[in-house]
Design an enzyme around this catalytic site. Structure first.
Site, PDB file in Angstrom:
ATOM      1  N   LYS A  28     -32.956  36.691  23.151  1.00 33.63           N
ATOM      2  CA  LYS A  28     -33.329  36.951  21.669  1.00 33.63           C
ATOM      3  C   LYS A  28     -33.512  35.588  21.063  1.00 33.63           C
ATOM      4  O   LYS A  28     -34.369  35.416  20.211  1.00 33.63           O
ATOM      5  CB  LYS A  28     -32.759  37.919  21.088  1.00 33.63           C
ATOM      6  CG  LYS A  28     -32.742  39.571  21.534  1.00 33.63           C
ATOM      7  CD  LYS A  28     -34.188  39.806  21.451  1.00 33.63           C
ATOM      8  CE  LYS A  28     -34.313  41.326  22.018  1.00 33.63           C
ATOM      9  NZ  LYS A  28     -35.585  41.940  21.971  1.00 33.63           N
ATOM     10  N   TYR A  75     -28.179  39.192  26.193  1.00 37.35           N
ATOM     11  CA  TYR A  75     -29.158  39.636  25.191  1.00 37.35           C
ATOM     12  C   TYR A  75     -29.226  38.603  24.139  1.00 37.35           C
ATOM     13  O   TYR A  75     -30.312  38.365  23.738  1.00 37.35           O
ATOM     14  CB  TYR A  75     -28.755  40.867  24.653  1.00 37.35           C
ATOM     15  CG  TYR A  75     -29.484  41.570  23.549  1.00 37.35           C
ATOM     16  CD1 TYR A  75     -30.812  42.566  24.136  1.00 37.35           C
ATOM     17  CD2 TYR A  75     -29.013  41.867  22.408  1.00 37.35           C
ATOM     18  CE1 TYR A  75     -31.369  43.067  23.183  1.00 37.35           C
ATOM     19  CE2 TYR A  75     -30.008  42.298  21.558  1.00 37.35           C
ATOM     20  CZ  TYR A  75     -31.231  43.126  22.119  1.00 37.35           C
ATOM     21  OH  TYR A  75     -31.895  43.858  20.951  1.00 37.35           O
ATOM     22  N   ASP A 127     -44.556  47.670  33.519  1.00 39.74           N
ATOM     23  CA  ASP A 127     -43.409  46.971  33.870  1.00 39.74           C
ATOM     24  C   ASP A 127     -43.621  45.522  33.395  1.00 39.74           C
ATOM     25  O   ASP A 127     -44.165  44.791  34.147  1.00 39.74           O
ATOM     26  CB  ASP A 127     -42.983  47.071  34.991  1.00 39.74           C
ATOM     27  CG  ASP A 127     -41.759  46.605  35.206  1.00 39.74           C
ATOM     28  OD1 ASP A 127     -40.931  45.915  34.529  1.00 39.74           O
ATOM     29  OD2 ASP A 127     -41.136  46.753  36.403  1.00 39.74           O
ATOM     30  N   VAL A 128     -42.982  44.977  32.246  1.00 40.77           N
ATOM     31  CA  VAL A 128     -43.157  43.645  31.800  1.00 40.77           C
ATOM     32  C   VAL A 128     -42.727  42.505  32.786  1.00 40.77           C
ATOM     33  O   VAL A 128     -42.845  41.511  32.651  1.00 40.77           O
ATOM     34  CB  VAL A 128     -42.787  43.294  30.317  1.00 40.77           C
ATOM     35  CG1 VAL A 128     -43.611  44.276  29.570  1.00 40.77           C
ATOM     36  CG2 VAL A 128     -41.211  43.288  30.303  1.00 40.77           C
ATOM     37  N   ARG A 167     -40.619  54.563  21.808  1.00 42.58           N
ATOM     38  CA  ARG A 167     -39.516  55.282  20.758  1.00 42.58           C
ATOM     39  C   ARG A 167     -39.250  54.065  19.954  1.00 42.58           C
ATOM     40  O   ARG A 167     -39.345  52.994  20.093  1.00 42.58           O
ATOM     41  CB  ARG A 167     -38.462  55.719  21.944  1.00 42.58           C
ATOM     42  CG  ARG A 167     -37.951  54.783  22.493  1.00 42.58           C
ATOM     43  CD  ARG A 167     -36.985  55.389  23.804  1.00 42.58           C
ATOM     44  NE  ARG A 167     -36.452  54.429  24.729  1.00 42.58           N
ATOM     45  CZ  ARG A 167     -35.379  53.780  24.727  1.00 42.58           C
ATOM     46  NH1 ARG A 167     -34.603  53.892  23.608  1.00 42.58           N
ATOM     47  NH2 ARG A 167     -35.133  52.911  25.644  1.00 42.58           N
ATOM     48  N   GLY A 168     -38.101  54.613  19.127  1.00 39.01           N
ATOM     49  CA  GLY A 168     -37.413  53.793  18.223  1.00 39.01           C
ATOM     50  C   GLY A 168     -38.286  52.611  17.476  1.00 39.01           C
ATOM     51  O   GLY A 168     -39.481  53.073  16.950  1.00 39.01           O
ATOM     52  N   GLY A 206     -37.498  45.737  25.350  1.00 44.80           N
ATOM     53  CA  GLY A 206     -36.330  44.903  25.840  1.00 44.80           C
ATOM     54  C   GLY A 206     -35.321  45.916  26.122  1.00 44.80           C
ATOM     55  O   GLY A 206     -35.379  47.260  25.813  1.00 44.80           O
TER      56      GLY A 206
END
Length: 245
Positions: free
Chosen positions: A155, A151, A59-60, A23-24, A88
Site C-alpha cells: 500500500k 500489506y 485476475d489482476v 463488495r465493500g 487487494g
C-alpha cells in the site's frame, strides 16, 4: 470529461473501471459512479457486480487477463477514462512467520496488479489526452501495522507509483491520486471481536469506523472536474487516524 451521444447530444457518462467492485469499498465506489450516470465496469474474480455495471472477470495477477478485461470494457463502454484500482488481498502474519508466498502474493495483487492496470489504462488515456487514475491504498501504508509488513509495503508502494505517474502523465491532463482509507465497515472488519473493534475505535479521533460510501465520495471527487488540478495527492479517509503521515 463526459462523452456526448451523437444522436441527441446529451451526456452519456464516462467509461469507468473499478477493480474488486463486487463488495465493500469497491462496490460502494462502483455504485457512486453509477448514480452519477457513468458507464461502469467492475472486475471481480467470482462475479457479483452491482446492478447496472458491466461484470468482467479478471485476475489482476495475470497480465493477459488484465489486457482481455480492458478489451471487453473498451468494446462495451469505450476507452477507460477513470480507473479505480481497488482490488487487494491480505495475508497477515508476523515477519518471522511470513512465507515467501505470503509476501509475494500480496505484493503481486496489491502493487504489481495496480501497475498492470495503470499501464493498460494509460494507453487509452494518452490517446484521449485526459484521464483519472485513482489507487486505493490504506492508512496502514503510512502508519505501518504489526503483522502486516507485506500489506503495508504494497500500500505504501502505491503512493510512490502514483506520484511518479503524476509526473509522467500530467502533461496529457491525466491525474493520478491515492485514497487511503482507515478502518471501514466491511466484511473484512466484520470478523473482528468487539474488544478488537473497541481498541481500534479508541485510536480514531472521530471514534468510529467509516462507511464505504464515505470512501466512495472521495474517489468520485478526485474523478470529477472539480479535482482537475489535484494530482500526486494522498487523500486520507481515516477519521484522523493517520494525521501527520
Amino acid at each position: 470529461m463526459s462523452d456526448t451521444d451523437p444522436q441527441g447530444g446529451s451526456p452519456t457518462g464516462r467509461s469507468v473501471l473499478v477493480t474488486g467492485g463486487n463488495r465493500g469499498i469497491g462496490r460502494a465506489i462502483a455504485e457512486a459512479f453509477l448514480a452519477q450516470g457513468d458507464r461502469v465496469a467492475v472486475t471481480t474474480r467470482s462475479g457479483g457486480a452491482p446492478d447496472g455495471a458491466l461484470d468482467v472477470r479478471c485476475d489482476v495477477t495475470d497480465p493477459a487477463a488484465v489486457d482481455a478485461a480492458f478489451a471487453e470494457v473498451e468494446a462495451a463502454h469505450g476507452p477507460v477514462e477513470v480507473l479505480v484500482a481497488n482490488a487487494g488481498i491480505t495475508q497477515d502474519t508476523l515477519l518471522l512467520r511470513m512465507s515467501e508466498d505470503d509476501w509475494s502474493s500480496v505484493i503481486d495483487t496489491n502493487l504489481t496488479g495496480s501497475y498492470r492496470l495503470a499501464k493498460r489504462a494509460a494507453k487509452g488515456m494518452l490517446r484521449l489526452r485526459r484521464g483519472r487514475i485513482i489507487l486505493i491504498s490504506s492508512v496502514v501504508g503510512l502508519l505501518g501495522s504489526a503483522g502486516q509488513a507485506n500489506y503495508a509495503a504494497s500500500k505504501a508502494g502505491l503512493v510512490g507509483m502514483a506520484r511518479s505517474l503524476a509526473r509522467e502523465l500530467g502533461s496529457r491532463s491525466i491525474t493520478t491520486n491515492v485514497v487511503a482509507p482507515g478502518f471501514v465497515e466491511t466484511d473484512m472488519t466484520g470478523v473482528l471481536t468487539d474488544e478488537q473493534r473497541d481498541t481500534i475505535k479508541a485510536q480514531v479521533p472521530l471514534g468510529r469506523y467509516a462507511v464505504p460510501a464515505e470512501v466512495a465520495s472521495a474517489v468520485t471527487w478526485l474523478a470529477s472536474d472539480d479535482a482537475g488540478y489535484v494530482t500526486g495527492a494522498v487523500i486520507p479517509v481515516d477519521g484522523g487516524l493517520g494525521m501527520g503521515h
